[in-house]
Each structure stands twice: as C-alpha cells, then as structure tokens.
Design a protein around this motif. Sequence first.
Motif, mmCIF file in Angstrom:
data_model
loop_
_atom_site.group_PDB
_atom_site.id
_atom_site.type_symbol
_atom_site.label_atom_id
_atom_site.label_comp_id
_atom_site.label_asym_id
_atom_site.label_seq_id
_atom_site.Cartn_x
_atom_site.Cartn_y
_atom_site.Cartn_z
ATOM 1 N N GLN A 77 56.458 -22.429 0.933
ATOM 2 C CA GLN A 77 55.009 -22.580 0.827
ATOM 3 C C GLN A 77 54.331 -22.127 2.116
ATOM 4 O O GLN A 77 54.626 -22.628 3.201
ATOM 5 C CB GLN A 77 54.654 -24.040 0.552
ATOM 6 N N VAL A 83 51.344 -22.328 4.577
ATOM 7 C CA VAL A 83 50.408 -23.408 4.890
ATOM 8 C C VAL A 83 49.466 -22.946 5.992
ATOM 9 O O VAL A 83 49.917 -22.482 7.045
ATOM 10 C CB VAL A 83 51.156 -24.686 5.340
ATOM 11 N N GLY A 140 48.741 -25.938 0.177
ATOM 12 C CA GLY A 140 48.648 -24.778 1.043
ATOM 13 C C GLY A 140 47.754 -24.948 2.252
ATOM 14 O O GLY A 140 47.582 -23.996 3.020
ATOM 15 N N TYR A 163 45.654 -17.951 0.562
ATOM 16 C CA TYR A 163 45.744 -19.331 1.039
ATOM 17 C C TYR A 163 45.473 -20.299 -0.116
ATOM 18 O O TYR A 163 44.535 -20.106 -0.899
ATOM 19 C CB TYR A 163 44.716 -19.589 2.139
ATOM 20 N N GLN A 184 46.618 -27.753 5.559
ATOM 21 C CA GLN A 184 46.937 -28.960 6.321
ATOM 22 C C GLN A 184 45.786 -29.253 7.265
ATOM 23 O O GLN A 184 45.479 -28.460 8.157
ATOM 24 C CB GLN A 184 48.236 -28.778 7.114
ATOM 25 N N SER A 196 56.409 -24.224 4.948
ATOM 26 C CA SER A 196 57.200 -25.342 4.451
ATOM 27 C C SER A 196 58.273 -24.791 3.531
ATOM 28 O O SER A 196 57.978 -23.987 2.643
ATOM 29 C CB SER A 196 56.298 -26.328 3.701
#
Length: 448
Positions: A143, A145, A167, A54, A169, A82
Amino acid sequence: MRRAGVVVVLFLSTALLASSGAALAGVTAGDEALARPAAAAAPRPPVKQVLRAYGEGPLELAYRQQGAISFQARRGDEVTLSARTKQGDDCRGSVTLTDGRGSRTKKLTLVFPVFRVRSAGRATIRFRPFSRWCAADDPIRMQLVKLRGRNVPIDGKPVRLGQAELGFQDVAWLRVPRTGRVKVTGRDPRGKGIQISQAVARGEMRSIWTGAVSVEHGATVGTPDPLDVGPVLRRGARVGFIFDSAARVGARSALTHTVELDGPPVTLTSGHGREHVLTVQLPAGIRTYLDPEYQWSERGTSYWLPPRPGYPTAAGTYRMVVASAEDAPHQERTVRIRSYLDAPDLVVDGPPVRYESVEPGQRFSIRVPASEDGPVRLAASDVNVTGGGWSAQIHPSCGHDCAGGARITSWEPSGLGYLLGAPSATGDVRFRPGATGSLTLTLTSVPR
C-alpha cells in the motif's frame, strides 16, 4: 545467546557490503542469499507494476514477488509504504523511490522508511520482499501511503486530526524547540487521552505506543524495544506523531525550576499531565529522593533526565521531571529534592543503630558489612514516631537474579530475611512525609 546474535549481525553486515548487481534491483546480496534456497526451487515471479493515485487500494503480490506503484506527486510530498500479509503481519524488504532526481533505497523492517519527493511529476515506489520475512502461503498487500497532517503550535490552541483513511496517514507535526522541553498529547472529543501509535523523525516512522511524548534537544524517539533506539532529536528538527484515532493534539512547554538540595520546598501548579523540570546541583557520593514522592508516583511520574545521577553520585548539575497524571485536576503541590543521611553500619549480631528524623520525611542509608550467607531477623525497638509511618529494608542482592533482603514497617516491626553475605548489602530507613521521631534497628542471625 546474545553473543550468537552479534555473530549473525556481523555475518549479515559482511554480506550486505558484498552486494553487487542485486542492489540495482533494490535488494542487497545478503538478503538475496537468504532467498537462494527458494530461488533454486522456483524462479522469482515477474515484477508487478501498476499506476495508482493517492488513496487507492493496495497492490497484491505473490510470495517473493516485487511490486512497483507509479503515482503523480508534487514536490515535497512525503510517502511511505505498508507491506503486510492478509493476516496483518508485517513483511520486511527494501523500498526504492524513483522520481525526477534519481532513486533512493531504504529498508522496510520494524521501522517504515519515509521519502520526500524531490520533483513534481510521476514517481515510482518499488518493494522487494525479503523472502525470509514474508510468509510463503500468504500474499502481500503493498500500500502506497501519503503522510499529511497539521503543524501543532507550542502552547497554542490544539489542532484536530481526522480519522485514518485508506492510503493516507495523518501526522501531528512540530519543531523541536531551541530551548526547553515540550509534551505532546492527544485527546478525544470527551477529553480522554488517546494513545500515540507512531513517531516520524529523520526519515523514519516507528511504533511507540504511549499516552504522551516529550520532545527536546538531545532526546530520542524510540520503540519499546531497548535494542531499537530511535534517532536523536536536534534543535529545529521536524518530528511528527500519529494517533490511533481522531484526536485533538496539543503541545505544552514544561515549566522549569532551579531547586536547592535539601532546600526550601518549591510550589508547583500541576494537573492534566503538566511537566515541570527541576534543575539541582548535586555533590558527589550521595543518594537523593523526591519529597513527597508518593504524590508523583501514585498520581503522575517523576524521573531523572539523562545523564542521570548514579550511586554514588558524581558531582554535577542534574534535571528531574515531575508530572501529574493526565486525568489529574489542577492543584498546587510542594516538592523538594532531598538527600539520604548516612548512619553507622548495621552489623549482623552487632550493636543496635538509632535513627532519628528531626525533619519530617527524612531517610537514612543503611550499609550492612559483608557476612556469612544465611537467614537473619531485622527488628525495630524503642520506636517513638509521630505524624506518619515508617519502614526499613535491606535490599536484595541482584546479579543474574535478585534474592535475599529483609523488610519491616510500622505495622510489622520485626521480620525474617536472608542475606547473601558478600559483597556488603545496602538498604534504607524511610520516615513517611510528615513523620518525625526515632527508632532503633538490630540485625541478628537466625540459627538454621
């Protein structure tokens, strides 16, 4: 054009149902068919597989190349993917998450799929781009996330969400209340409102871009595109909001009031966007308005919640939201839900019609029977109004386009307009809040 779009959707849906072995690779046969011309020219690049933790950087893919990121996960981790070009354009495709309990596949479109990892250990998230939606000359950055965040207490102390990190949110989470309505807002350290960029609900993350969001049972969380309506929220459901910068996030319950149509005013304590929900019983066949409406339209908002009363109104119980602007100071305001009064028809070249406001701020409905198309003059005479201004208008006729109509005010008591004669036209006479008195209207045809 809209019908053609429907045909395309039906064609793609049929192709999706006809998928076979391609589905095992995380893509449907319909999407594979879109890529077939390119595939005939060159084979698809081999799958690119890597191990990531992560917060580590993206995996770069060539055009039409699939990517797979393996990572160590804990049970209950929530992850999404993403996929964007170097230019920042979104790339659509299918996403498959594989953990110790099997695989699940969702589409990545304008809505980002969110997966909850079901077992601890190594998991793999795989992306297969849809060739039609990914630029051939621009590599894709894939990516992983992880969603993280904090629970926001309703009517409690706001929580802090930090700046976005590679990475990760940050999400402000809360539960849809069992009863009532809750408004979620975010502010910066100076107290200025911050935009909510995305919402997370029922395994989907979608863009919304708004200053505040209200949550209640039966409401939807959608995008600005009316064709892409979000999922319906249910009591107890978990819903999250993502802000475009670090924020202090709070959730406040709306205050509820039962009001009587044309009854006494209700005093509301407003300020800083506080919502009030007014419940009212409406008879059939009426038009309503909020008095004083200008306070909420200029320094806030007011709107009916679904199901909204139409015109003519069906008898029933309805709810209206009124809220001050986010930056409005605390103050007390009075409000009423009132009905338009009926008046005799205003006939082209017919007799004058008198309107009298005994109660301040009264409004009247105008009906203009069908007539020939043509220019008209709307004029007021014998005006005796005190305490404020007034206005009168005949609404434009709206089919594919809105055209015609006429409008006059206390500053311009006579004006030219145009009527599209059939069907009958409608309009209204409005006395401003605090205004009482009377006036006479005439509607005459103008020689061409």
